[in-house]
Scaffold this motif. Structure first.
Motif, PDB file in Angstrom:
ATOM      1  N   TYR A   1       0.841  -1.205   0.000  1.00  0.00           N
ATOM      2  CA  TYR A   1       0.000   0.000   0.000  1.00  0.00           C
ATOM      3  C   TYR A   1       0.877   1.257   0.000  1.00  0.00           C
ATOM      4  O   TYR A   1       0.635   2.208  -0.752  1.00  0.00           O
ATOM      5  N   ALA A   2       1.881   1.248   0.863  1.00  0.00           N
ATOM      6  CA  ALA A   2       2.738   2.423   1.012  1.00  0.00           C
ATOM      7  C   ALA A   2       3.520   2.705  -0.267  1.00  0.00           C
ATOM      8  O   ALA A   2       3.652   3.863  -0.680  1.00  0.00           O
ATOM      9  N   PHE A   3       4.037   1.661  -0.914  1.00  0.00           N
ATOM     10  CA  PHE A   3       4.821   1.870  -2.139  1.00  0.00           C
ATOM     11  C   PHE A   3       3.946   2.448  -3.245  1.00  0.00           C
ATOM     12  O   PHE A   3       4.350   3.394  -3.934  1.00  0.00           O
ATOM     13  N   ALA A   4       2.765   1.878  -3.430  1.00  0.00           N
ATOM     14  CA  ALA A   4       1.874   2.362  -4.486  1.00  0.00           C
ATOM     15  C   ALA A   4       1.503   3.822  -4.262  1.00  0.00           C
ATOM     16  O   ALA A   4       1.540   4.644  -5.195  1.00  0.00           O
ATOM     17  N   ALA A   5       1.172   4.161  -3.026  1.00  0.00           N
ATOM     18  CA  ALA A   5       0.787   5.540  -2.726  1.00  0.00           C
ATOM     19  C   ALA A   5       1.967   6.489  -2.893  1.00  0.00           C
ATOM     20  O   ALA A   5       1.842   7.554  -3.508  1.00  0.00           O
ATOM     21  N   ASN A   6       3.123   6.114  -2.357  1.00  0.00           N
ATOM     22  CA  ASN A   6       4.283   7.007  -2.400  1.00  0.00           C
ATOM     23  C   ASN A   6       4.801   7.233  -3.815  1.00  0.00           C
ATOM     24  O   ASN A   6       5.283   8.327  -4.132  1.00  0.00           O
ATOM     25  N   PHE A   7       4.689   6.220  -4.665  1.00  0.00           N
ATOM     26  CA  PHE A   7       5.180   6.390  -6.040  1.00  0.00           C
ATOM     27  C   PHE A   7       4.319   7.413  -6.783  1.00  0.00           C
ATOM     28  O   PHE A   7       4.842   8.308  -7.462  1.00  0.00           O
ATOM     29  N   GLY A   8       3.011   7.273  -6.637  1.00  0.00           N
ATOM     30  CA  GLY A   8       2.132   8.247  -7.282  1.00  0.00           C
ATOM     31  C   GLY A   8       2.316   9.645  -6.717  1.00  0.00           C
ATOM     32  O   GLY A   8       2.343  10.638  -7.457  1.00  0.00           O
ATOM     33  N   ILE A   9       2.482   9.729  -5.397  1.00  0.00           N
ATOM     34  CA  ILE A   9       2.688  11.027  -4.757  1.00  0.00           C
ATOM     35  C   ILE A   9       3.999  11.652  -5.187  1.00  0.00           C
ATOM     36  O   ILE A   9       4.079  12.861  -5.447  1.00  0.00           O
ATOM     37  N   ALA A  10       5.052  10.852  -5.277  1.00  0.00           N
ATOM     38  CA  ALA A  10       6.377  11.372  -5.642  1.00  0.00           C
ATOM     39  C   ALA A  10       6.375  11.998  -7.031  1.00  0.00           C
ATOM     40  O   ALA A  10       6.957  13.064  -7.254  1.00  0.00           O
ATOM     41  N   ILE A  11       5.704  11.335  -7.981  1.00  0.00           N
ATOM     42  CA  ILE A  11       5.646  11.862  -9.347  1.00  0.00           C
ATOM     43  C   ILE A  11       4.900  13.193  -9.381  1.00  0.00           C
ATOM     44  O   ILE A  11       5.354  14.179  -9.984  1.00  0.00           O
ATOM     45  N   SER A  12       3.746  13.241  -8.707  1.00  0.00           N
ATOM     46  CA  SER A  12       2.946  14.474  -8.724  1.00  0.00           C
ATOM     47  C   SER A  12       3.668  15.612  -7.999  1.00  0.00           C
ATOM     48  O   SER A  12       3.647  16.759  -8.456  1.00  0.00           O
ATOM     49  N   LYS A  13       4.319  15.325  -6.893  1.00  0.00           N
ATOM     50  CA  LYS A  13       5.049  16.364  -6.161  1.00  0.00           C
ATOM     51  C   LYS A  13       6.215  16.901  -6.977  1.00  0.00           C
ATOM     52  O   LYS A  13       6.483  18.114  -6.989  1.00  0.00           O
ATOM     53  N   SER A  14       6.924  16.007  -7.662  1.00  0.00           N
ATOM     54  CA  SER A  14       8.080  16.425  -8.460  1.00  0.00           C
ATOM     55  C   SER A  14       7.658  17.369  -9.571  1.00  0.00           C
ATOM     56  O   SER A  14       8.296  18.408  -9.799  1.00  0.00           O
TER      57      SER A  14
ATOM     58  N   ALA B   1      11.093  19.306  -1.104  1.00  0.00           N
ATOM     59  CA  ALA B   1      11.426  18.490   0.064  1.00  0.00           C
ATOM     60  C   ALA B   1      10.471  17.312   0.184  1.00  0.00           C
ATOM     61  O   ALA B   1      10.877  16.174   0.482  1.00  0.00           O
ATOM     62  N   GLU B   2       9.191  17.560  -0.068  1.00  0.00           N
ATOM     63  CA  GLU B   2       8.202  16.497   0.006  1.00  0.00           C
ATOM     64  C   GLU B   2       8.400  15.463  -1.102  1.00  0.00           C
ATOM     65  O   GLU B   2       8.211  14.267  -0.895  1.00  0.00           O
TER      66      GLU B   2
ATOM     67  N   HIS C   1      11.261  13.318  -0.128  1.00  0.00           N
ATOM     68  CA  HIS C   1      10.783  12.429   0.926  1.00  0.00           C
ATOM     69  C   HIS C   1      10.027  11.244   0.335  1.00  0.00           C
ATOM     70  O   HIS C   1      10.244  10.085   0.720  1.00  0.00           O
ATOM     71  N   SER C   2       9.145  11.498  -0.639  1.00  0.00           N
ATOM     72  CA  SER C   2       8.338  10.421  -1.215  1.00  0.00           C
ATOM     73  C   SER C   2       9.193   9.442  -2.004  1.00  0.00           C
ATOM     74  O   SER C   2       8.982   8.224  -1.940  1.00  0.00           O
ATOM     75  N   PHE C   3      10.176   9.957  -2.780  1.00  0.00           N
ATOM     76  CA  PHE C   3      11.068   9.054  -3.514  1.00  0.00           C
ATOM     77  C   PHE C   3      11.914   8.226  -2.555  1.00  0.00           C
ATOM     78  O   PHE C   3      12.160   7.035  -2.787  1.00  0.00           O
TER      79      PHE C   3
END
Length: 300
Positions: free
Chosen positions: A12-25, A38-39, A42-44
């Protein structure tokens, strides 16, 4: 059961963090926001951490060998410690450094409305990840508070995921507030402060996780199993006195060491039968107990 809980929480955490990392970047590049950068880092870092946790769980499940007769259960602790170090350095210290640099240079944060929208979406995704992790935690808490579970659990992978998810949610709140202040005031200093605060948050979480994993690496006792086994032994007719009981976590399993005084009138063969019977019953009562070493002694 604990292994399955941890696997689901990490997925769950990997799927969420990968999507979040792309959008934040993408949003960080578009807006020039230090808090968002910074966020994103953090997500990557979290995505990489989840990969490390998967590797640790895979290696910890290897069969015992002649060189390692108790197996590799504690290897999961080593990889969890690596995650804590990564969270501290790449996540925490880099975010602090990035925020500090932005204090000394004039930068403009653009399109803050889009950045705030991205952060809101990230909050929802991160909340879903935390919900999945907390669902796994609920099965292990057994009436304990979240902090008690955190300091007592043997599931280092699940502990890391929960720590990361909580840090991520708090970090998103910090970024949202600081970007909001930047938008309202036009002063990008708030954005730099946000990056530093996120970094400090990650450093604190990394230190807390590192402290708990360090304790597990050294051989942390399971007091619940220790006390339950002690209570069981004192009820046995062949046991005169329970001198000592150790229940030491070894990954998802427990090594149990018992020193007890048995009735002096027991023959050796009868003592062996009694000990074997108690060991079988203990393993039935506590599925995590893999090894039982029973030593006969007296209180003199």
């Amino acid at each position: 059961m604990s292994h399955d809980n941890s696997t689901k929480a990490i997925a769950y955490a990997f799927a969420a963090n990968f999507g979040i990392a792309i959008s934040k970047s993408a949003a960080a590049v578009w807006t020039g926001s230090g808090s968002l950068l910074a966020e994103a880092i953090h997500s990557f870092a979290d995505c990489g951490n989840q990969v490390l946790l998967f590797v640790g769980m895979k290696r910890a499940s290897r069969q015992a060998t002649a060189k390692h007769p108790m197996g590799f259960g504690r290897e999961s602790y080593i990889w969890s410690m690596m995650v804590a170090i990564t969270l501290f350095s790449i996540g925490g210290l880099f975010s602090i450094y990035e925020g500090w640099l932005r204090f000394g240079e004039h930068h403009v944060v653009e399109n803050t409305g889009i950045a705030l929208l991205v952060l809101l979406v990230a909050v929802v995704l991160e909340a879903l990840s935390l919900k999945g992790a907390m669902g796994a935690v609920q099965k292990e808490m057994a009436g304990r508070s979240l902090w008690q579970w955190f300091t007592e659990t043997h599931s280092s992978e699940l502990m890391v995921v929960v720590g990361e998810d909580l840090a991520a949610l708090l970090g998103l709140v910090i970024a949202f507030v600081m970007l909001g202040l930047t938008m309202l005031t036009g002063n990008a200093v708030y954005d730099a402060i946000g990056s530093i605060l996120i970094g400090i948050l990650l450093v604190v979480v990394a230190l807390l996780v590192g402290r708990e994993v360090h304790s597990l690496l050294l051989g942390e006792a399971d007091f619940t199993i220790r006390d339950a086994v002690t209570d069981y032994l004192v009820t046995q007719p062949s046991v005169v006195n329970v001198l000592n009981v150790w229940a030491v976590n070894h990954g998802d399993q427990v090594m149990l060491v018992i020193k007890a005084e048995l009735r002096p009138d027991l023959k050796v063969s009868d003592a062996v039968i009694a000990i074997n019977s108690m060991e079988v019953q203990i393993k039935k009562m506590h599925g995590r107990v893999k090894w039982v070493f029973f030593e006969i002694d007296n209180s003199d």
